[in-house]
Each structure stands twice: as structure tokens, then as C-alpha cells.
Motif scaffolding. Structure first.
Motif, short mmCIF file in Angstrom:
data_model
loop_
_atom_site.label_atom_id
_atom_site.label_comp_id
_atom_site.label_asym_id
_atom_site.label_seq_id
_atom_site.Cartn_x
_atom_site.Cartn_y
_atom_site.Cartn_z
N SER A 1 35.17 36.91 43.47
CA SER A 1 35.41 35.47 43.32
C SER A 1 34.22 34.67 43.82
O SER A 1 33.89 34.71 45.01
N GLY B 1 38.16 42.51 49.37
CA GLY B 1 38.84 41.23 49.22
C GLY B 1 38.93 40.48 50.53
O GLY B 1 40.05 40.24 51.02
N GLU C 1 33.85 41.74 46.69
CA GLU C 1 34.45 40.45 46.31
C GLU C 1 33.91 40.02 44.96
O GLU C 1 32.70 40.08 44.73
N ASP D 1 39.36 28.45 45.91
CA ASP D 1 39.65 29.07 47.20
C ASP D 1 41.13 28.84 47.43
O ASP D 1 41.56 27.71 47.67
N ASN E 1 45.11 36.73 37.37
CA ASN E 1 44.46 36.72 38.68
C ASN E 1 42.94 36.58 38.57
O ASN E 1 42.31 35.97 39.43
N ASP F 1 49.11 32.63 42.54
CA ASP F 1 48.69 33.96 42.97
C ASP F 1 49.76 34.98 42.59
O ASP F 1 50.90 34.89 43.06
N LEU G 1 35.15 32.28 46.80
CA LEU G 1 35.38 32.99 48.05
C LEU G 1 34.10 33.61 48.59
O LEU G 1 33.89 33.67 49.81
N TYR H 1 42.50 32.93 38.17
CA TYR H 1 42.93 32.25 39.39
C TYR H 1 41.85 32.33 40.47
O TYR H 1 41.44 31.31 41.03
N TYR H 2 41.38 33.54 40.75
CA TYR H 2 40.43 33.71 41.86
C TYR H 2 39.03 33.24 41.50
O TYR H 2 38.24 32.91 42.39
#
Length: 325
Positions: free
Chosen positions: A109, A80, A107, A35, A27, A237, A112, A30-31
Motif C-alpha cells: 500500500s 503488513g 507492504e 490509510d 482489498n 476492510d 501505508l 481499499y489499501y
């Protein structure tokens, strides 16, 4: 070498990875690299389905803030926050009743964060719950806890991810599986500790259960479809169902009060999503069918799977639509 190959090389060099470590590494990659939200991404969350979701959250928090005496030092925080859509819709309601607090996002990421800054340019960003400001908070964690890693045990044996025939596999492959999540417990305690020290209330919204169910709930979503969690590490995800009872126990230990758990559908209907949908349809008759479909998706299709629970400082009221544990 891509992420999957690097992960295989690491396992072959250092040994099997516990499930929670595998989930955390996947993860994180991934993040950090995309987006994932919306039609062109891998999944869609409730705030992206309809503005009504964020408005109901905002209304519940506005009411809570008002009943707490409208403290001027209170802020809004979200864990998040996706693209910032929920916060933008909730803040529109909060601003309408005179709430002038700052917005704080936890957050990590970069992609994001960029989207969140577009939605709310004045937002303040933090890497962890412990970095949130020392003030009362109206906080939301929507689909935050499900992405935190879970450990899996088969009896007394820790379950690991191994490499067999150049593919990822779980060991033991099957059995009576029980999931626990030290990462979620730590986050719940950090959140509760902040509320206990500084005041405020938090809404926890996620899919999960409330009575300590057992079984393997690890899942992966890619292109809006469920896929094998081991098939494309770092490219889907990874989530698992949230044990709300464990969160409540962790929070209560830090000196806050918790609500009982309620389904998302019941909560939204109690707060008045029906009249809000009717008002939106009256103002936008050409979208009446679309708005009705959004309400059905939030309250029926997602309504029983997703649950709501609140933490709150003993001196703050319980958010609307919820009952004491």
C-alpha cells in the motif's frame, strides 16, 4: 465510473467472481487508496491501542534472539506493518539489548508505506515475502493473514459473488459453508521456507481458530463498525477468520517447527504486561486509568479472540510465552 460500478460491469461481462477473487480485488483497491487505521479511519489494531503491545512483542523477540546466540546478521521483518507503530515500539526494545539488524517491511500500500517510512526512515520495503533478505529474521505478522482472501464452498460447490437487481449477492446464498485459503497457505509456506533456509523465528498474531471450524466468517469493517461485506466493495476492510491449524500444517511441511496456539491475552500476561502497565502508570500517574483501560482492551476485550502462534527454525528457540505444538 467508481470501483463498485467497474466491478459490476466486470461481473456482468465475464461472469460471477469466486469469493476469494472478489475479496482480493476489493482489498487491493481499499489499501491502495487510503490509510485505514486510527480514530479517523475504519479500524484500530493492537499496536495503535498501546505501546505495551509492541514492547511485549519486542521483548519476546529480543529474548529469542539472545537465546539463539545474538547473531549479528539477523534482521527484523514485518508483514503488513500498518503505520509502523508495532515495529517502532518493538525495535526500541530490541535496540536496547544490542540488536543492530536492519528493518524490512513487506507492504504493497503506497499510503501505508509513507506512514511506515515516517515511523522508521531506515526501513527497507518489499512487495512479497520472497523478496526478504537471505538472513535470519525476527518476523512479525500482526493482522496480516486475516486480510488474505478466502475461498468459500457450499458442499462441493464454489461460492461466487454475482450481480442481481444491480446489487452484489452471494451464490449459493446459504448452506454449510467451509472456507479455505490458498493465498494464506502460500504465504505460510513462503515464510516457513525462508526461516528454514536462513534461520529465525516468526510470530503470527491474528483472530481466528485452531481446530478447522466451519462457517461463513467473511466480514467487513467501516468507520469502526461491522457492515455488509457486499454493500460497498473497495470502501471497507474485508477479512475472514484465520485457520491457524492450516497455517501450522503448511509451515511444518517446509521444515520449520511450530508452537501451539495461545490467546493474545494469555500470552501478554505471561510475558509481563501487568508489571509493564504498573511501571508506565507509576511514571505517568495522570494516565493510570488510560493505561489500565489499554491493558484490559488488549488482554480481555481482544484477548480471547486474537491468537498467537510461532514458526521457528529448528536451530532457533521457541519465542517466550509459547509452547511446542
Amino acid at each position: 465510473m467508481n470501483f463498485s460500478d467497474r466491478l459490476k460491469a466486470r461481473i456482468e461481462a465475464e461472469g460471477p467472481l469466486p469469493v476469494d477473487r472478489f475479496m482480493a480485488m476489493c482489498n487491493a483497491h481499499y489499501y491502495a487508496t487510503r490509510d485505514p487505521l486510527g480514530a479517523e479511519g475504519d479500524f484500530t489494531t493492537a499496536p495503535e491501542i498501546s505501546q505495551m503491545f509492541g514492547e511485549m512483542v519486542g521483548a519476546a523477540l529480543a529474548d529469542c534472539w539472545h537465546r539463539a546466540g545474538s547473531p549479528v546478521d539477523a534482521g527484523y521483518a514485518e508483514l503488513g506493518p500498518g503505520r509502523g507503530t508495532l515495529a517502532k515500539d518493538a525495535m526500541r526494545v530490541l535496540r536496547s539489548v544490542g540488536f543492530n539488524g536492519e528493518v524490512h517491511f513487506v507492504e504493497t500500500s503506497p499510503p501505508l508505506r509513507r506512514r511506515q517510512a515516517e515511523a522508521l526512515p531506515a526501513a527497507h520495503f518489499h512487495e512479497a515475502i520472497a523478496e526478504l533478505p537471505d538472513r535470519p529474521l525476527l518476523l512479525v505478522a500482526n493482522e496480516f493473514f486475516d486480510a488474505l482472501p478466502v475461498r468459500q464452498r457450499v458442499g462441493e460447490e464454489e461460492r461466487h459473488v454475482v450481480v442481481r437487481d444491480n446489487a452484489f449477492a452471494l451464490d449459493p446464498a446459504s448452506g454449510d459453508i467451509r472456507e479455505i485459503s490458498p493465498a494464506r497457505i502460500a504465504a505460510a509456506r513462503a515464510l516457513a521456507d525462508h526461516l528454514a533456509d536462513h534461520g529465525g523465528a516468526a510470530l503470527i498474531i491474528d483472530y481466528g481458530y485452531g481446530r478447522g471450524e466451519t462457517g461463513d466468517t467473511l466480514q467487513a469493517v467501516k468507520n469502526h463498525c461491522f457492515v455488509d461485506p457486499l454493500a460497498e466493495p473497495g470502501e471497507a476492510d474485508l477479512t475472514a477468520h484465520v485457520d491457524f491449524a492450516a497455517l501450522a500444517t503448511a509451515a511444518a511441511g517446509e521444515g520449520v517447527k511450530t508452537s501451539g496456539m495461545i490467546t493474545q491475552g494469555n500470552w501478554l500476561e505471561t510475558l509481563g504486561i501487568g508489571p509493564r502497565a504498573a511501571a508506565l502508570a507509576a511514571k505517568n500517574p495522570e494516565r493510570a486509568e488510560e493505561i489500565a483501560a489499554q491493558r484490559r482492551r488488549l488482554c480481555e476485550e481482544m484477548g480471547s479472540l486474537f491468537k498467537i502462534m510461532a514458526f521457528h527454525h529448528p536451530g532457533w528457540p521457541l519465542p517466550a510465552g509459547l509452547s511446542a505444538a
